[in-house]
Design an enzyme around this catalytic site. Structure first.
Site, PDB file in Angstrom:
ATOM      1  N   ARG A 169      -5.827   4.210   1.572  1.00 43.35           N
ATOM      2  CA  ARG A 169      -6.411   4.315   2.603  1.00 43.35           C
ATOM      3  C   ARG A 169      -7.035   5.611   3.127  1.00 43.35           C
ATOM      4  O   ARG A 169      -8.146   5.786   3.530  1.00 43.35           O
ATOM      5  CB  ARG A 169      -5.103   4.153   3.732  1.00 43.35           C
ATOM      6  CG  ARG A 169      -4.913   2.808   3.834  1.00 43.35           C
ATOM      7  CD  ARG A 169      -3.681   2.546   4.928  1.00 43.35           C
ATOM      8  NE  ARG A 169      -2.467   3.333   4.467  1.00 43.35           N
ATOM      9  CZ  ARG A 169      -1.611   3.822   5.506  1.00 43.35           C
ATOM     10  NH1 ARG A 169      -1.747   3.942   6.596  1.00 43.35           N
ATOM     11  NH2 ARG A 169      -0.469   4.321   5.082  1.00 43.35           N
ATOM     12  N   ASP A 216       1.894  -1.143   1.658  1.00 43.56           N
ATOM     13  CA  ASP A 216       1.844  -0.984   2.968  1.00 43.56           C
ATOM     14  C   ASP A 216       2.355  -2.748   3.383  1.00 43.56           C
ATOM     15  O   ASP A 216       1.831  -3.482   2.711  1.00 43.56           O
ATOM     16  CB  ASP A 216       0.508  -0.806   3.468  1.00 43.56           C
ATOM     17  CG  ASP A 216       0.260   0.772   3.465  1.00 43.56           C
ATOM     18  OD1 ASP A 216       1.186   1.454   3.451  1.00 43.56           O
ATOM     19  OD2 ASP A 216      -1.052   1.180   3.201  1.00 43.56           O
ATOM     20  N   TYR A 260      -5.596  -0.449  -7.883  1.00 46.45           N
ATOM     21  CA  TYR A 260      -5.769  -1.060  -6.758  1.00 46.45           C
ATOM     22  C   TYR A 260      -7.262  -1.422  -6.608  1.00 46.45           C
ATOM     23  O   TYR A 260      -8.362  -0.967  -7.151  1.00 46.45           O
ATOM     24  CB  TYR A 260      -5.667  -0.206  -5.691  1.00 46.45           C
ATOM     25  CG  TYR A 260      -4.191   0.507  -5.556  1.00 46.45           C
ATOM     26  CD1 TYR A 260      -3.226  -0.067  -4.705  1.00 46.45           C
ATOM     27  CD2 TYR A 260      -3.826   1.681  -6.121  1.00 46.45           C
ATOM     28  CE1 TYR A 260      -1.916   0.311  -4.442  1.00 46.45           C
ATOM     29  CE2 TYR A 260      -2.582   2.138  -6.063  1.00 46.45           C
ATOM     30  CZ  TYR A 260      -1.682   1.748  -5.197  1.00 46.45           C
ATOM     31  OH  TYR A 260      -0.561   2.121  -4.925  1.00 46.45           O
TER      32      TYR A 260
END
Length: 305
Positions: free
Chosen positions: A176, A42, A70
């Site tokens: 997300r 992103d 992540y």
């Protein structure tokens, strides 16, 4: 820059830039079109972005299959339309979770899970990107997708309102969405505040170069090609088959080669080498290794047999 440049760049993508922006910079640096990335980030996310140059682009599908790591912060108390801090709040909550509740809940997200992608994503719905439809205020649904979370842990409770997590997951996982779903399960709502990819396969954040490093090489008239990692750098997750001269002759023409029964698993991907250099990516279909991508001294050839 020579058009025969070939290899990988592990770039530390900064916030505020798309993955395509990074590819555009690399294309300009190397003065060549054959450049691509192996898994987008992103615009607001940072971290490891693998960029293929030249013949290495033939290995992008393989590199994209690698597991990702992540680190991300969940901001508790609000769910947004983008599932991150760039969006508008859809709902809010005054509740804040205890650490014990967080530890209990995140265990439910390890293993195989069903995950609904963010509405603001690049997935296509009836030929249009989901994020385009979302911006136009269109009504649409995204089907849940099965993902695998290998490991999920809380690293630090930053404050009453935020916690820092680390996740190791398979390709296609939306962090997300993970932040959103954890917030829902905790009953306090939440969204991803900060997101950084710290690993792709064997590549780690500390192995990365910055875009400034890339530009500095050009400014110093030092060839940026010196920064390229070998094309074989993404092959650590699959088995190598060293070829004999006779096998290499067959492989270079896209022909299969025979191997001993039971040497590999049916359907297993194998890289065929010549003194440690990749010459083809093959799939084992007993009793043959069938080349799917062939690499030579020139342009890589696609093989469909």
């Amino acid at each position: 820059m020579s058009s025969d440049a070939c290899g990988w760049l592990a770039i530390r993508k900064p916030s505020g830039m798309t993955s395509t922006d990074v590819v555009r910079i690399v294309r300009k640096t190397f003065s060549m079109r054959r450049v691509g990335h192996a898994g987008s980030l992103d615009p607001s996310a940072t971290g490891v972005l693998l960029v293929a140059v030249g013949e290495a682009t033939k290995l992008m599908p393989l590199a994209m299959e690698s597991d990702k790591v992540y680190r991300f912060t969940i901001a508790f108390g609000a769910e947004t339309d983008t599932d991150d801090a760039t969006g508008e709040a859809l709902a809010e909550s005054d509740q804040r979770p205890a650490n014990s509740d967080i530890e209990r809940v995140i265990g439910q997200f390890e293993g195989d899970i069903l995950q609904v992608p963010p509405r603001y994503s690049a997935l296509k719905v009836s030929g249009k990107r989901a994020h385009q439809l979302a911006r136009e205020g269109k009504s649409f649904n995204l089907a849940p997708r099965r993902q695998r979370i290998h490991e999920l842990r809380m690293i630090d409770r930053v404050s009453r309102h935020q916690a820092l997590f680390e996740v190791r997951c398979n390709k296609g996982t939306y962090v997300r969405s993970l932040a959103r779903d954890i917030g829902r399960e905790l009953g306090c709502l939440g969204h991803a505040d900060k997101l950084e990819r710290t690993g792709v396969g064997s590549f780690r954040l500390e192995d990365c170069i910055s875009l400034e490093d890339l530009r500095r090489h050009e400014a110093a008239t030092s060839p940026a090609s010196k920064l390229l990692l070998p094309i074989e750098a993404v092959l650590d997750s699959i088995t190598e088959h060293p070829c004999t001269p006779a096998e290499l002759e067959r492989v270079q023409h896209g022909n299969p080669i025979g191997v001993a029964a039971g040497k590999y698993r049916e359907g297993e991907k194998i890289w065929l080498s010549d003194n440690g250099m990749v010459r083809a990516i093959a799939v084992y279909r007993p009793p043959l290794l069938k080349p799917k991508r062939v690499f030579g001294s020139g342009t890589a050839a696609n093989v469909s047999n």
